[in-house]
Design an enzyme around this catalytic site. Structure first.
Site, mmCIF file in Angstrom:
data_model
loop_
_atom_site.group_PDB
_atom_site.id
_atom_site.type_symbol
_atom_site.label_atom_id
_atom_site.label_comp_id
_atom_site.label_asym_id
_atom_site.label_seq_id
_atom_site.Cartn_x
_atom_site.Cartn_y
_atom_site.Cartn_z
ATOM 1 N N CYS A 129 -18.918 23.257 -6.241
ATOM 2 C CA CYS A 129 -18.409 24.321 -7.115
ATOM 3 C C CYS A 129 -19.102 24.233 -8.468
ATOM 4 O O CYS A 129 -18.852 23.303 -9.245
ATOM 5 C CB CYS A 129 -16.900 24.208 -7.286
ATOM 6 N N HIS A 154 -45.272 10.106 -35.428
ATOM 7 C CA HIS A 154 -45.794 8.806 -35.001
ATOM 8 C C HIS A 154 -45.012 8.330 -33.784
ATOM 9 O O HIS A 154 -43.783 8.225 -33.814
ATOM 10 C CB HIS A 154 -45.688 7.779 -36.128
ATOM 11 N N CYS A 193 -9.961 18.399 -0.348
ATOM 12 C CA CYS A 193 -9.874 18.306 -1.812
ATOM 13 C C CYS A 193 -10.248 19.629 -2.469
ATOM 14 O O CYS A 193 -9.669 20.013 -3.493
ATOM 15 C CB CYS A 193 -10.780 17.189 -2.322
ATOM 16 N N CYS A 219 -51.735 6.972 -31.428
ATOM 17 C CA CYS A 219 -50.414 6.410 -31.120
ATOM 18 C C CYS A 219 -49.792 7.029 -29.881
ATOM 19 O O CYS A 219 -49.079 6.359 -29.132
ATOM 20 C CB CYS A 219 -49.491 6.543 -32.322
#
Length: 766
Positions: free
Chosen positions: A612, A681, A633, A419
């Site tokens: 930052c 599985h 900013c 699987c």
């Protein structure tokens, strides 16, 4: 006659170190390390025949180095490097445990100075960089090897030292930023298998005079018979031979007896009208080297034995000593064989013990379990397939999914713990071409058959017919096992990342998909394992948030935009999940994760000049995205009293001309598949279309037809319910009870193991 194989010791003659794996008794416990000087080892071998060497006079590595004679069967050889790593562990039980966890030990042997790692310390996983590998004290004959690690980022100050051990400076770092640890507590940040792999040798043949697979004559009471040796056993000081007989006591075909060794003669000394190992007869020429039905190596077949029908895979075709017929060596799925691929002490192929059986080639017939299941697909096979000249088939588009891929007996048929491979291959190739380059790139001649199997037997049938028979996956598993990377590729379950790394790196030598920048150095890998700090604040995370938090805590950046990004979700092993649910991110915005290129201010959208890391976890900001600012900013944000202690770092800003747009282009990856695991599985989800309901679920073992003689039924089904949950708010989604979620949506949100993303603007055709 002694029946235990000693070749594992003889073949490694100059490895003078061993670990006790048995229970010799007394004060010597399993996990204790032993040592034998080379001269004593050679002397012991000269006094005894190598196939009769039962004990070795070893020195137990302890304070006294006492000499004890231990059984060879209780010892496993070690290299000097392995012994040094294990010696650093204080308890015998720990050494035995980590010796058996060979992957961790192998990974540790590949760690070098300046490698970014995580180290377990005080119940936490701390980030750091290896600064030293070696011994801290001197002792004879070996000293334990430790890793000296300098902690990094937010984990600085959580260590124990400054690189000094017992007043001796081993490496230099700041106070409480150093840790010394054995390999069992150290893991690489980027889990990669890029170090040269050493293919494992096939299990050696039994060295005894009478071996499993030998034809013998036995005498029992007043009659004699012929058969094949199945096992050798010692009981109460007497040796016995288990023999698969040509005829039982009633003269019928097949049987099994246990005979004292003294009543067995090697070879057939009396004439007898027997069919030897064969299971049925045929009127055709027995010396042909081809099968009338086209069966060959890697074909899934069935044979009729005395106990009924048995199923297996042809691993070898050819001539056996003393037999004129063309023979086939089978690896049986039910474990009723008689050897591990050896016949009369000669190896013809390798498989687990008790799984091999040699029969006439003409006794084999196609595995009937797969005939009816795949009959309806044979009519649609392209004409060129029989000639091995399949045209290249494009991935299945969203418009073709319902017609080609949906339904039972669709996808890849599961068989014998496959699987993990079924889900990985289906996810990568059914509806995406991002890794198609591995199907066409030039490769070494010995690796070409694997590439051909991938293209002609798996990818093209999957895309053209929507179905791949289990025998084709088994063929690929056998080819991988033959390369020597694992003796259990055909029998045991693996992890998808292990399989993908073997295919992409070791076999087809694909350039690593992922290039990470850490501390000015670039690391390469094929998959990325997401790690999180212990103090993270995520509760119902998106994949975007998990990736960003992992990169932040590890100090990582992307050196370039990956064409394919394979992400492993954070887990404590396969069984224990870190989060109850993870929200799929249909797109990954990786712009802020790149080490180079223009970045955008999170406040105003202008070109960013500073980052930052202290603001990253500030609750004032969103939990998504790195905190990048323009100078204006940044000044405003850090004027707040709570952020004045923050220390923004300057970004390497590219020189941009006039007319730069305020909104910079974003680099994004799109989700195309998810692998999930529940109770060992693996299943997968694919998303081939842009709509929220364009989700499909695949399970290679969704159902089964029959029991022991049956076969697995793969299934692909639409799961539009996933889109409903993706449109919910985080609060609504958090309140969903997993067992009450509709359809298979629970498996995507709760059991995710690996996410697969692709770049729509890049590919791997390099």
């Amino acid at each position: 006659m002694y029946f235990t194989s000693h070749s594992k010791l003889i073949n490694r003659l100059f490895d003078a170190y061993f670990i006790v794996t048995g229970q010799p008794g007394g004060r010597i416990h399993a996990g204790r390390l032993c040592y034998i000087p080379e001269d004593r080892y050679v002397s012991q071998l000269r006094r005894s025949r190598t196939d009769s060497l039962t004990e070795l006079p070893v020195s137990i590595i302890s304070q006294t180095l006492s000499v004890n004679s231990l059984k060879v069967s209780d010892l496993e050889p070690l290299t000097a490097q392995e012994a040094e790593m294990l010696q650093a562990l204080g308890e015998d039980a720990d050494r035995l445990h980590w010796f058996r966890e060979r992957e961790t030990l192998r990974a540790a042997l590949g760690l070098t100075v300046n490698t970014p790692v995580t180290v377990e310390e005080g119940g936490e996983k701390l980030r750091g960089v290896v600064r030293y590998v070696g011994k801290l004290t001197h002792s004879h004959p070996i000293s334990g090897a430790f890793f000296g690690i300098e902690l990094q980022g937010a984990d600085r100050g959580k260590g124990q030292c400054d690189g000094t051990y017992k007043y001796k400076t081993i490496f230099h770092c700041k106070k409480d930023c150093g840790v010394f640890a054995p390999f069992s507590r150290v893991r690489p940040v980027v889990p990669s298998s890029l170090s040269p792999s050493v293919p494992q040798a096939a299990p050696p043949a039994e060295p005894d005079h009478l071996a499993i697979g030998d034809r013998v004559t036995f005498f029992l009471d007043d009659h004699s018979g012929h058969g094949m040796v199945m096992d050798l056993e010692e009981k109460d000081g007497n040796q016995f031979v288990h023999i698969s007989t040509d005829t039982d006591e009633n003269g019928k075909r097949g049987g099994e007896v246990q005979v004292p060794l003294g009543c067995v003669i090697k070879g057939e000394v009396l004439s007898a009208d027997s069919e030897h190992m064969d299971t049925d007869t045929s009127s055709m020429d027995p010396t042909v080297d081809t099968h009338p039905m086209g069966l060959g190596v890697s074909s899934l077949v069935e044979v009729t034995l005395a106990s009924g029908n048995s199923y297996g895979t042809i691993r070898w075709i050819g001539s056996l000593p003393g037999r004129e017929e063309t023979m086939a060596g089978l690896e049986l799925v039910d474990g009723i064989g008689v050897s591990d691929g050896t016949f009369k002490r000669e190896r013809f192929f390798s498989c687990p013990p008790g799984r091999a059986l040699f029969v006439k080639l003409l006794s084999c017939r196609p595995d009937s379990r797969f005939q009816n299941a795949s009959a309806n697909h044979s009519e649609t096979t392209p004409k060129n397939e029989a000639a091995g000249k399949l045209e290249t088939v494009a991935p299945i588009s969203m418009e073709q999914v319902n017609q080609v891929l949906i339904g039972r007996m669709k996808g890849i048929q599961g068989h014998c713990n496959s699987c993990y491979m079924d889900a990985a291959l289906f996810s990568l190739f059914s509806c995406s071409s991002v890794l198609d380059s591995i199907l066409f790139k030039s490769t070494e001649p010995r690796d070409a058959p694997i590439q051909q199997t991938l293209l002609h037997d798996i990818v093209n049938p999957l895309r053209s017919k929507g179905f791949v028979e289990g025998r084709q996956i088994m063929k690929l598993r056998q080819q991988l096992q033959k390369h020597g990377y694992s003796h259990s590729f055909t029998t045991e379950e693996k992890d998808p990342e292990e399989f993908l790394t073997v295919i992409m790196h070791h076999i087809l030598a694909l350039e690593p998909l992922l290039k990470l920048s850490a501390g000015g150095k670039v690391q390469e890998s094929y998959c990325y394992q997401i790690f999180l700090d212990q103090n993270h604040s995520l509760v119902l995370p998106t994949v975007q948030q998990l990736l960003e938090h992992s990169f932040h805590s590890a100090g990582l950046k992307l050196a370039e935009v990956p064409s394919c990004l394979i992400l492993q979700m954070p887990r404590f092993g396969k069984k224990f999940k870190m989060f109850d649910k993870i929200i799929p991110s249909l797109e990954l915005d990786i712009t802020d994760l790149l080490s180079e290129g223009p970045q955008q201010c999170v406040m105003c959208g202008h070109l960013a000049h500073e980052e930052c890391t202290d603001c990253f976890k500030d609750p004032v900001f969103s939990q998504t995205g790195f905190k990048l600012f323009c100078r204006t900013c940044s000044s405003q944000v850090h004027s707040h009293p709570q952020r004045r202690s923050h220390q923004p770092t300057t970004l390497e800003t590219p020189l941009l001309g006039r007319g730069v747009p305020r909104v910079l282009a974003r680099d994004k990856l799109e989700l195309f598949a998810v692998l999930c695991i529940e109770t060992s599985h693996y299943v997968s989800f694919i998303k081939p279309g842009p709509k929220s309901q364009d989700w499909f679920f695949f399970d290679s073992m969704a159902d089964r037809e029959g029991e022991r003689d049956g076969f697995n039924i793969p299934q692909v089904q639409p799961c539009p319910e996933v889109g409903v949950y993706l449109e919910m708010s985080p609060v609504e989604l958090a309140n969903q009870v997993p067992r009450d979620m509709k359809g298979v949506a629970k498996r995507l949100f709760c059991d995710a193991y690996m996410y697969l993303y692709q770049s729509t603007s890049m590919c791997l055709y390099r």
